[in-house]
Design a protein around this motif. Structure first.
Motif, PDB file in Angstrom:
ATOM      1  N   ALA A 202       0.831  -1.210   0.000  1.00 17.56           N
ATOM      2  CA  ALA A 202       0.000   0.000   0.000  1.00 17.56           C
ATOM      3  C   ALA A 202       0.863   1.256   0.000  1.00 17.56           C
ATOM      4  O   ALA A 202       0.531   2.261  -0.637  1.00 17.56           O
ATOM      5  CB  ALA A 202      -0.931  -0.007   1.210  1.00 17.56           C
ATOM      6  N   SER A 203       2.019   1.182   0.698  1.00 15.74           N
ATOM      7  CA  SER A 203       2.875   2.364   0.814  1.00 15.74           C
ATOM      8  C   SER A 203       3.547   2.730  -0.506  1.00 15.74           C
ATOM      9  O   SER A 203       4.173   3.786  -0.601  1.00 15.74           O
ATOM     10  CB  SER A 203       3.940   2.146   1.902  1.00 15.74           C
ATOM     11  N   ARG A 204       3.403   1.889  -1.557  1.00 22.25           N
ATOM     12  CA  ARG A 204       4.007   2.176  -2.861  1.00 22.25           C
ATOM     13  C   ARG A 204       2.979   2.668  -3.886  1.00 22.25           C
ATOM     14  O   ARG A 204       3.308   2.815  -5.060  1.00 22.25           O
ATOM     15  CB  ARG A 204       4.694   0.929  -3.407  1.00 22.25           C
ATOM     16  N   THR A 205       1.760   2.911  -3.431  1.00 18.96           N
ATOM     17  CA  THR A 205       0.712   3.341  -4.375  1.00 18.96           C
ATOM     18  C   THR A 205       0.650   4.860  -4.527  1.00 18.96           C
ATOM     19  O   THR A 205       0.121   5.356  -5.509  1.00 18.96           O
ATOM     20  CB  THR A 205      -0.668   2.857  -3.902  1.00 18.96           C
ATOM     21  N   MET A 206       1.145   5.614  -3.561  1.00 23.22           N
ATOM     22  CA  MET A 206       1.035   7.072  -3.496  1.00 23.22           C
ATOM     23  C   MET A 206      -0.388   7.505  -3.099  1.00 23.22           C
ATOM     24  O   MET A 206      -0.769   8.653  -3.269  1.00 23.22           O
ATOM     25  CB  MET A 206       1.448   7.749  -4.812  1.00 23.22           C
ATOM     26  N   LEU A 207      -1.172   6.555  -2.566  1.00 30.01           N
ATOM     27  CA  LEU A 207      -2.524   6.847  -2.076  1.00 30.01           C
ATOM     28  C   LEU A 207      -2.629   6.569  -0.577  1.00 30.01           C
ATOM     29  O   LEU A 207      -3.677   6.781   0.022  1.00 30.01           O
ATOM     30  CB  LEU A 207      -3.555   5.964  -2.805  1.00 30.01           C
ATOM     31  N   PHE A 208      -1.530   6.120   0.023  1.00 29.74           N
ATOM     32  CA  PHE A 208      -1.532   5.583   1.383  1.00 29.74           C
ATOM     33  C   PHE A 208      -0.757   6.510   2.308  1.00 29.74           C
ATOM     34  O   PHE A 208       0.367   6.909   1.999  1.00 29.74           O
ATOM     35  CB  PHE A 208      -0.882   4.198   1.353  1.00 29.74           C
ATOM     36  N   ASN A 209      -1.369   6.848   3.421  1.00 30.68           N
ATOM     37  CA  ASN A 209      -0.716   7.695   4.418  1.00 30.68           C
ATOM     38  C   ASN A 209       0.160   6.804   5.309  1.00 30.68           C
ATOM     39  O   ASN A 209      -0.358   5.967   6.047  1.00 30.68           O
ATOM     40  CB  ASN A 209      -1.782   8.420   5.253  1.00 30.68           C
ATOM     41  N   ILE A 210       1.469   6.967   5.212  1.00 34.34           N
ATOM     42  CA  ILE A 210       2.378   6.060   5.924  1.00 34.34           C
ATOM     43  C   ILE A 210       2.446   6.359   7.427  1.00 34.34           C
ATOM     44  O   ILE A 210       3.043   5.584   8.179  1.00 34.34           O
ATOM     45  CB  ILE A 210       3.803   6.065   5.313  1.00 34.34           C
ATOM     46  N   HIS A 211       1.813   7.444   7.856  1.00 36.56           N
ATOM     47  CA  HIS A 211       1.777   7.771   9.281  1.00 36.56           C
ATOM     48  C   HIS A 211       0.544   7.153   9.947  1.00 36.56           C
ATOM     49  O   HIS A 211       0.651   6.498  10.976  1.00 36.56           O
ATOM     50  CB  HIS A 211       1.797   9.287   9.484  1.00 36.56           C
ATOM     51  N   SER A 267      10.704  -5.364   0.809  1.00 39.19           N
ATOM     52  CA  SER A 267      10.480  -5.539   2.244  1.00 39.19           C
ATOM     53  C   SER A 267      10.695  -6.993   2.636  1.00 39.19           C
ATOM     54  O   SER A 267      11.249  -7.291   3.701  1.00 39.19           O
ATOM     55  CB  SER A 267       9.057  -5.108   2.607  1.00 39.19           C
ATOM     56  N   ALA A 268      10.253  -7.918   1.771  1.00 41.09           N
ATOM     57  CA  ALA A 268      10.441  -9.345   2.036  1.00 41.09           C
ATOM     58  C   ALA A 268      11.924  -9.680   2.131  1.00 41.09           C
ATOM     59  O   ALA A 268      12.352 -10.447   3.010  1.00 41.09           O
ATOM     60  CB  ALA A 268       9.773 -10.178   0.938  1.00 41.09           C
ATOM     61  N   ALA A 269      12.730  -9.090   1.241  1.00 40.71           N
ATOM     62  CA  ALA A 269      14.179  -9.341   1.285  1.00 40.71           C
ATOM     63  C   ALA A 269      14.796  -8.764   2.563  1.00 40.71           C
ATOM     64  O   ALA A 269      15.704  -9.364   3.142  1.00 40.71           O
ATOM     65  CB  ALA A 269      14.850  -8.741   0.050  1.00 40.71           C
ATOM     66  N   LEU A 270      14.304  -7.628   3.015  1.00 34.37           N
ATOM     67  CA  LEU A 270      14.799  -7.031   4.273  1.00 34.37           C
ATOM     68  C   LEU A 270      14.538  -7.980   5.449  1.00 34.37           C
ATOM     69  O   LEU A 270      15.403  -8.198   6.285  1.00 34.37           O
ATOM     70  CB  LEU A 270      14.116  -5.680   4.514  1.00 34.37           C
ATOM     71  N   VAL A 271      13.329  -8.566   5.462  1.00 34.46           N
ATOM     72  CA  VAL A 271      12.985  -9.538   6.502  1.00 34.46           C
ATOM     73  C   VAL A 271      13.828 -10.807   6.331  1.00 34.46           C
ATOM     74  O   VAL A 271      14.383 -11.343   7.293  1.00 34.46           O
ATOM     75  CB  VAL A 271      11.472  -9.865   6.469  1.00 34.46           C
ATOM     76  N   GLY A 305      17.430  12.285  -2.241  1.00 33.53           N
ATOM     77  CA  GLY A 305      16.777  11.546  -3.320  1.00 33.53           C
ATOM     78  C   GLY A 305      16.323  10.142  -2.995  1.00 33.53           C
ATOM     79  O   GLY A 305      15.956   9.387  -3.897  1.00 33.53           O
ATOM     80  N   LEU A 306      16.332   9.758  -1.695  1.00 32.34           N
ATOM     81  CA  LEU A 306      15.842   8.434  -1.328  1.00 32.34           C
ATOM     82  C   LEU A 306      14.360   8.504  -0.958  1.00 32.34           C
ATOM     83  O   LEU A 306      13.807   9.575  -0.702  1.00 32.34           O
ATOM     84  CB  LEU A 306      16.646   7.879  -0.150  1.00 32.34           C
ATOM     85  N   LEU A 307      13.711   7.342  -0.930  1.00 30.24           N
ATOM     86  CA  LEU A 307      12.299   7.258  -0.569  1.00 30.24           C
ATOM     87  C   LEU A 307      12.156   6.876   0.894  1.00 30.24           C
ATOM     88  O   LEU A 307      12.996   6.176   1.453  1.00 30.24           O
ATOM     89  CB  LEU A 307      11.606   6.174  -1.407  1.00 30.24           C
ATOM     90  N   THR A 308      11.049   7.298   1.495  1.00 33.75           N
ATOM     91  CA  THR A 308      10.670   6.821   2.820  1.00 33.75           C
ATOM     92  C   THR A 308       9.522   5.856   2.617  1.00 33.75           C
ATOM     93  O   THR A 308       8.540   6.179   1.946  1.00 33.75           O
ATOM     94  CB  THR A 308      10.235   7.996   3.718  1.00 33.75           C
ATOM     95  N   THR A 309       9.644   4.650   3.162  1.00 30.51           N
ATOM     96  CA  THR A 309       8.652   3.626   2.864  1.00 30.51           C
ATOM     97  C   THR A 309       8.405   2.764   4.093  1.00 30.51           C
ATOM     98  O   THR A 309       9.171   2.796   5.056  1.00 30.51           O
ATOM     99  CB  THR A 309       9.125   2.776   1.653  1.00 30.51           C
ATOM    100  N   VAL A 310       7.304   2.011   4.064  1.00 31.02           N
ATOM    101  CA  VAL A 310       7.021   1.065   5.144  1.00 31.02           C
ATOM    102  C   VAL A 310       7.875  -0.184   4.917  1.00 31.02           C
ATOM    103  O   VAL A 310       7.844  -0.776   3.836  1.00 31.02           O
ATOM    104  CB  VAL A 310       5.529   0.701   5.190  1.00 31.02           C
TER     105      VAL A 310
END
Length: 558
Positions: A202-211, A267-271, A305-310
C-alpha cells in the motif's frame, strides 16, 4: 523410505515470489529455514509503445499455479509430504497496477508495470497542482511524484480504458497491486476471494498515508481515485484467507492452507536478510536494484533523493517499521536487454563469461536509463547511453560495462544513504538473482570500497515472505525471536583495487550520467511511439563521437 520422510518432517511454509522477470514457488522448513524445493517460470513483458511496459495478469496467475504444481511434484519425488505445508506467503513486484472485474474475475487491461513511463505527462500536470511550500504528497507518502508509483498508472487506466471506466461506474472494478490480484484469485476469486493488500505494498501506491497507515482521502481526491475500488489494508503477517485452487490436481493438496504473509519484494528481502535492527541494510539485485535501510519506528525523510517507505508490520498488533530506500530501475533488466534486444548473449548467465574474457570495460561506460533515472536523480528525461567507445570496443567490453553500471548505480544510492543516515555502512548485505555472478560481486566491492556479504542461500525475498507467513497468529510455526533465528552462512567479497582507482572510475561514471539526461521531453518527437519502435525499452543512444563502430565490432566478428 520412512527415515528420509522423517528427516524433513515438521512444519513447512511455502512462498510465492512473483517478480518482474519470473514467478517462483519455494518451500522452506520452518525450523531450519532450509530451502527444500522450488520451481521457476519466466514471465513475458510486453512493450506496445516506446516507454510502455505491460504484463498479462492472467499469465502471471497461471505461472503461480504452474510453480505451485511443479514444486508439489518435486516434493513428492523427494518423499516429502506436502500436507506438512502449514502456511503460504506472497512476495511480489511492487507498484505494478491491475484493475479487474469482480463479477467475471477478468482483468480489464494488462498490468501496467512499475517501469512504465506512459504517465509522464500526467505527472507533469499533477506536479503543477502541488504547492511549492506544501508538498503534501511527499509528506504523507514518503514518495516523489513519479511515473514509478501506482496512483498515476491507475489514473491513466481510468482516463484511457473504457472497460475500466464502465466497470468503475457499475461498481464492478477492483484495483490492486500484484499481491492483491494473486491473493484475491488464490482465495476464491469470484467465489469469495479476499480483496486485500499489506502495508508495504500500500505504501508504494502514493494513495496511502504512511503515518496513519490508511488510504488517504485527500490523496485519493488529488489523483481522482474512487476509494471503493481499493483493497483492504492489512499487516504483513496475518491470515488473509485460505487457498482455493482445487482445479489443479497436484496443487489442490494445498486447498485450505492459510495465506498468512504478504510483503512487497524489497520488504520481504529485508525480513529474509533479518535486518530487524535500526541501521541494518540490504541491497537486492533483480530487474532493478533496491537498497533498504531499517529506520525503526521513525519515518526518516531523505535530503538526497531516497524514498521513505514502510518496511514491514509483522502482525495486526505489532508495531510498524520504516525504511529509507534507494531505487534503481534497471539492473538485471540490462542483461535481459543485451540478450533479447541486441542478441549479444543467448542466456543471462553468459554475461559473466564475456565480462571475464576482458576483465575491463576499456573506458566504455553504459548508463541504462531505459526508464529515466530513479534514485538519487528522479530524472524522467534521461535515456540510455553507451559512451567512451573506440574501434577496439567489442561485445565483451559492453558486457563488462553493463555489470559495472549496476555497481555504479548502487554506489550512488549507498552514498545518498550514508549522507542521510550519518553513519556509513561498514559492509553491504546483498541478495537477488544477480548475486550468483561472482564478477559482479567483486566489482561491487571494488566500486563501493567496502566488503560485500552474500548469504549462501540467496532466496531471501521468498524466505522473508515465508517467515511472515509462518509467524502469523493462528499459524505460529516460525519464530522470529532473535535467539530462534537460524544462523546464515555468508560469502564475503573484499575490495581488490586501491581507493584512488575506485574514485576515478566512479567520477567518470558520473560524467556519463550527466550526458544521459535531457534526451526526452513529453512534447519531443522521441515520445512518438512510431519512432524507434523496434527498441521498446528506450533509446540505444551512443553518445560517443566515434559512431563508426559497426555491428561487426559489437558482435565481436573480426
Amino acid at each position: 523410505m520412512a527415515a528420509s520422510k522423517k528427516a524433513v518432517l515438521g512444519p513447512l511454509v511455502g512462498a510465492v515470489d512473483q517478480g518482474t522477470s519470473s514467478t517462483r514457488f519455494l518451500v522452506f522448513n520452518s525450523k531450519t529455514a532450509e530451502l527444500l524445493s522450488h520451481h521457476q517460470v519466466e514471465i513475458k513483458q510486453e512493450f506496445p509503445r516506446e516507454g510502455w511496459v505491460e504484463q498479462d495478469p492472467k499469465e502471471i496467475l497461471h505461472s503461480v499455479y504452474e510453480c505451485i504444481e511443479k514444486t508439489c511434484e518435486k516434493l513428492g519425488q523427494l518423499n516429502i509430504d506436502i500436507s506438512n505445508i502449514k502456511a503460504i506467503g506472497v512476495s511480489n513486484q511492487r507498484e505494478t497496477t491491475v484493475v479487474w472485474d469482480k463479477i467475471t474475475g477478468e482483468p480489464l487491461y494488462n498490468a501496467v508495470v512499475w517501469l512504465d513511463l506512459r504517465t509522464q505527462s500526467t505527472v507533469e500536470s499533477l506536479s503543477k497542482r502541488i504547492p511549492g511550500n506544501n508538498n503534501f504528497v511527499k509528506s504523507k507518502t514518503g514518495l516523489p511524484l513519479s511515473t514509478y508509483f501506482s496512483a498515476v498508472k491507475l489514473r491513466w487506466l481510468l482516463d484511457n480504458v473504457r472497460k475500466v471506466q464502465k466497470a468503475v461506474e457499475e461498481k464492478r472494478a477492483l484495483f490492486g497491486t500484484i499481491d492483491s490480484w494473486l491473493i484475491w484469485s488464490l482465495t476464491g476469486g469470484v467465489n469469495g476471494g479476499v480483496h486485500c493488500t499489506d502495508v508495504t505494498n500500500a505504501s508504494r501506491t502514493m494513495l496511502f498515508n504512511i503515518h496513519s497507515l490508511e488510504w488517504d482521502k485527500q490523496l485519493c481526491e488529488f489523483f481522482g481515485i474512487p476509494m471503493e475500488i481499493l483493497p483492504n489494508v492489512r499487516s504483513s503477517s496475518e491470515i488473509y484467507g485460505l487457498m482455493k485452487i482445487s482445479h489443479s490436481v497436484k496443487a489442490g493438496a494445498l486447498e485450505g492452507v492459510p495465506i498468512s504473509g504478504c510483503l512487497g519484494d524489497q520488504s520481504a528481502a529485508l525480513v529474509g536478510q533479518m535486518c530487524f535492527q535500526i541501521g541494518q541494510a540490504k541491497n537486492t539485485y533483480g530487474t532493478g536494484c533496491f537498497l533498504l535501510c531499517n529506520t525503526g519506528h521513525k519515518c526518516v525523510f531523505s535530503d538526497h533523493g531516497l524514498l521513505t517507505t514502510v518496511a514491514y508490520k509483522l502482525g495486526r498488533d505489532k508495531p510498524v517499521y520504516y525504511a529509507l530506500e534507494g531505487s534503481v530501475a534497471i539492473a538485471g533488466a540490462v542483461i535481459r536487454w543485451l540478450r533479447d534486444n541486441l542478441g549479444i548473449i543467448k542466456t543471462s548467465e553468459e554475461i559473466e563469461k564475456l565480462a571475464k574474457e576482458v576483465g575491463t570495460s576499456y573506458g566504455c561506460y553504459f548508463v541504462p536509463a531505459f526508464s529515466g533515472l530513479y534514485a538519487p536523480y528522479w530524472e524522467p528525461s534521461a535515456r540510455g547511453i553507451i559512451c567512451g567507445l573506440t574501434q577496439f570496443t567489442n561485445k565483451c567490453h559492453i558486457a563488462f560495462a553493463a555489470l559495472e553500471a549496476v555497481c555504479f548505480q548502487t554506489r550512488e544510492i549507498l552514498d545518498a544513504m550514508n549522507r542521510d543516515c550519518g553513519i556509513p555502512l561498514s559492509h553491504l548485505q546483498v541478495d537477488g538473482g544477480m548475486t550468483s555472478n561472482k564478477i559482479l560481486m567483486q566489482l561491487q566491492a571494488d566500486i563501493l570500497y567496502i566488503p560485500v556479504v552474500k548469504p549462501s542461500m540467496p532466496e531471501t525475498t521468498a524466505l522473508g515472505a515465508a517467515m511472515a507467513a509462518g509467524a502469523a497468529e493462528g499459524v505460529g510455526v516460525w519464530s522470529l525471536e532473535p535467539e530462534d533465528l537460524s544462523a546464515v552462512t555468508m560469502e564475503r567479497f573484499e575490495p581488490q583495487i586501491n581507493a584512488e582507482e575506485s574514485e576515478i572510475r566512479y567520477s567518470t561514471w558520473k560524467k556519463a550520467v550527466m550526458k544521459s539526461m535531457g534526451w526526452v521531453t513529453t512534447q519531443s518527437p522521441e515520445s512518438d511511439p512510431s519512432i524507434f519502435c523496434s527498441l521498446p525499452l528506450g533509446f540505444f543512444i551512443v553518445s560517443s563521437m566515434v559512431m563508426l563502430i559497426g555491428a561487426r565490432y559489437i558482435s565481436g566478428i573480426p
